[in-house]
Design an enzyme around this catalytic site. Sequence first.
Site, short mmCIF file in Angstrom:
data_model
loop_
_atom_site.label_atom_id
_atom_site.label_comp_id
_atom_site.label_asym_id
_atom_site.label_seq_id
_atom_site.Cartn_x
_atom_site.Cartn_y
_atom_site.Cartn_z
N ARG A 78 0.84 -1.20 0.00
CA ARG A 78 0.00 0.00 0.00
C ARG A 78 0.87 1.25 0.00
O ARG A 78 0.66 2.17 -0.78
CB ARG A 78 -0.91 0.01 1.22
CG ARG A 78 -1.68 1.30 1.41
CD ARG A 78 -1.69 1.69 2.89
NE ARG A 78 -2.34 2.96 3.10
CZ ARG A 78 -1.68 4.09 3.34
NH1 ARG A 78 -0.38 4.12 3.38
NH2 ARG A 78 -2.34 5.21 3.54
N HIS A 83 3.10 6.02 -2.16
CA HIS A 83 4.22 6.95 -1.99
C HIS A 83 5.36 6.76 -2.99
O HIS A 83 6.10 7.69 -3.25
CB HIS A 83 4.78 6.86 -0.58
CG HIS A 83 3.76 7.18 0.47
ND1 HIS A 83 3.21 8.44 0.60
CD2 HIS A 83 3.18 6.41 1.42
CE1 HIS A 83 2.33 8.42 1.60
NE2 HIS A 83 2.29 7.19 2.10
#
Length: 117
Positions: A78, A83
Amino acid sequence: MDERILKWLFDIKICVDEIESFFKGKEKDFLKYKENIMLKRAVERNLEIIGEAVNRIITRDSSFVEKINNSRAILGLRNQVIHAYDNISDENIWSVLTHHLPKLKLEVEKLIKESQV
């Protein structure tokens, strides 16, 4: 089971089912997946939601780290999708789709079923 945890388990199940629906009636083909930017983004978004739901579950009840195999890896994926979006490996995502999501689905379905007894 805590109602919020149950809700997040259903969120995971819905996302896994949605990812599976993208391939319904079709052979899973890595090259076709890799070329289809819309499919890739849809899969990645569902993986983000799955990761966030797992994060919320284990934050609320740390015993779920043992109940959801690879929960830390799910969080890592995730974080990578969100990111480090410019460094996502199609091969890694494909491995998750073909090897890990079916196992996660079984675990989540089992946890949901146990909560309804």
